[in-house]
Motif scaffolding. Structure first.
Motif, PDB file in Angstrom:
ATOM      1  N   GLN A   4      28.799  21.568 -64.297  1.00 42.57           N
ATOM      2  CA  GLN A   4      27.831  21.256 -63.264  1.00 42.57           C
ATOM      3  C   GLN A   4      27.687  22.433 -62.304  1.00 42.57           C
ATOM      4  O   GLN A   4      28.679  22.962 -61.827  1.00 42.57           O
ATOM      5  CB  GLN A   4      28.289  20.030 -62.491  1.00 42.57           C
ATOM      6  CG  GLN A   4      28.466  18.816 -63.366  1.00 42.57           C
ATOM      7  CD  GLN A   4      29.080  17.652 -62.625  1.00 42.57           C
ATOM      8  OE1 GLN A   4      29.092  17.627 -61.407  1.00 42.57           O
ATOM      9  NE2 GLN A   4      29.586  16.689 -63.366  1.00 42.57           N
ATOM     10  N   MET A  44      20.740  16.663 -62.876  1.00 42.98           N
ATOM     11  CA  MET A  44      21.447  15.404 -62.690  1.00 42.98           C
ATOM     12  C   MET A  44      20.926  14.686 -61.452  1.00 42.98           C
ATOM     13  O   MET A  44      20.672  13.491 -61.477  1.00 42.98           O
ATOM     14  CB  MET A  44      22.944  15.656 -62.583  1.00 42.98           C
ATOM     15  CG  MET A  44      23.521  16.234 -63.867  1.00 42.98           C
ATOM     16  SD  MET A  44      25.213  16.790 -63.712  1.00 42.98           S
ATOM     17  CE  MET A  44      26.054  15.296 -63.286  1.00 42.98           C
ATOM     18  N   TRP A  89      19.249  22.868 -69.926  1.00 41.45           N
ATOM     19  CA  TRP A  89      19.700  22.549 -68.571  1.00 41.45           C
ATOM     20  C   TRP A  89      18.988  21.305 -68.077  1.00 41.45           C
ATOM     21  O   TRP A  89      17.768  21.271 -68.003  1.00 41.45           O
ATOM     22  CB  TRP A  89      19.441  23.698 -67.621  1.00 41.45           C
ATOM     23  CG  TRP A  89      20.123  24.968 -68.004  1.00 41.45           C
ATOM     24  CD1 TRP A  89      21.075  25.150 -68.965  1.00 41.45           C
ATOM     25  CD2 TRP A  89      19.907  26.244 -67.429  1.00 41.45           C
ATOM     26  NE1 TRP A  89      21.454  26.451 -69.026  1.00 41.45           N
ATOM     27  CE2 TRP A  89      20.749  27.157 -68.086  1.00 41.45           C
ATOM     28  CE3 TRP A  89      19.084  26.706 -66.432  1.00 41.45           C
ATOM     29  CZ2 TRP A  89      20.806  28.488 -67.761  1.00 41.45           C
ATOM     30  CZ3 TRP A  89      19.126  28.054 -66.110  1.00 41.45           C
ATOM     31  CH2 TRP A  89      19.980  28.918 -66.769  1.00 41.45           C
ATOM     32  N   LEU A 110      21.594  19.586 -58.603  1.00 46.56           N
ATOM     33  CA  LEU A 110      22.829  19.650 -59.387  1.00 46.56           C
ATOM     34  C   LEU A 110      22.429  19.574 -60.839  1.00 46.56           C
ATOM     35  O   LEU A 110      21.744  18.628 -61.259  1.00 46.56           O
ATOM     36  CB  LEU A 110      23.759  18.497 -59.015  1.00 46.56           C
ATOM     37  CG  LEU A 110      25.099  18.470 -59.736  1.00 46.56           C
ATOM     38  CD1 LEU A 110      25.921  19.714 -59.427  1.00 46.56           C
ATOM     39  CD2 LEU A 110      25.888  17.226 -59.356  1.00 46.56           C
ATOM     40  N   TYR A 150      25.128  24.017 -58.979  1.00 45.92           N
ATOM     41  CA  TYR A 150      24.045  23.832 -58.009  1.00 45.92           C
ATOM     42  C   TYR A 150      23.079  24.996 -58.143  1.00 45.92           C
ATOM     43  O   TYR A 150      23.493  26.153 -58.212  1.00 45.92           O
ATOM     44  CB  TYR A 150      24.594  23.774 -56.583  1.00 45.92           C
ATOM     45  CG  TYR A 150      25.386  22.524 -56.311  1.00 45.92           C
ATOM     46  CD1 TYR A 150      24.749  21.352 -55.911  1.00 45.92           C
ATOM     47  CD2 TYR A 150      26.759  22.502 -56.458  1.00 45.92           C
ATOM     48  CE1 TYR A 150      25.465  20.194 -55.675  1.00 45.92           C
ATOM     49  CE2 TYR A 150      27.486  21.343 -56.223  1.00 45.92           C
ATOM     50  CZ  TYR A 150      26.838  20.204 -55.825  1.00 45.92           C
ATOM     51  OH  TYR A 150      27.544  19.057 -55.593  1.00 45.92           O
ATOM     52  N   PHE A 191      23.382  19.977 -65.072  1.00 46.81           N
ATOM     53  CA  PHE A 191      24.399  19.946 -66.114  1.00 46.81           C
ATOM     54  C   PHE A 191      24.044  20.986 -67.156  1.00 46.81           C
ATOM     55  O   PHE A 191      22.953  20.989 -67.708  1.00 46.81           O
ATOM     56  CB  PHE A 191      24.463  18.563 -66.765  1.00 46.81           C
ATOM     57  CG  PHE A 191      25.461  18.479 -67.863  1.00 46.81           C
ATOM     58  CD1 PHE A 191      26.813  18.602 -67.604  1.00 46.81           C
ATOM     59  CD2 PHE A 191      25.043  18.306 -69.173  1.00 46.81           C
ATOM     60  CE1 PHE A 191      27.735  18.536 -68.632  1.00 46.81           C
ATOM     61  CE2 PHE A 191      25.968  18.240 -70.210  1.00 46.81           C
ATOM     62  CZ  PHE A 191      27.312  18.360 -69.939  1.00 46.81           C
TER      63      PHE A 191
END
Length: 89
Positions: free
Chosen positions: A34, A69, A66, A85, A36, A87
């Motif tokens: 994860q 989330m 990508w 955010l 940012y 993943f």
């Protein structure tokens, strides 16, 4: 044979330490997990994204890996980005 650490020849003990967070050459790298990221106004939770000039934007092609989330900070036109955010698999 004994192995000992060798001091870096470029080391300057008289130079004040600068945190890695403040150095340009240190960036976040996400291999798996994860991360940012900065995103534009097109990105919503669940979207697949691509990078466009350092800002994430919604992907047109579904093969991108990508996935957003959640949006942690909504897009702000004054800043020019929001925070999501993501993943990375």
């Amino acid at each position: 044979m004994v192995m000992v650490p060798k001091e870096n020849p470029d080391y300057r003990p008289d130079q004040e330490y600068e945190s890695r967070n403040d150095r340009d050459e240190w960036n976040v790298v996400g291999l798996v997990g994860q991360v940012y990221i900065r995103c534009d106004e097109t990105v919503k939770a669940g979207d697949l994204i691509i990078a466009d000039s350092g800002i994430a934007t919604k992907a047109v092609q579904p093969e991108q890996c990508w996935q957003v989330m959640r949006i942690t900070s909504e897009y702000d036109a004054q800043r020019g980005y929001g925070i999501a955010l993501v993943f990375i698999r």
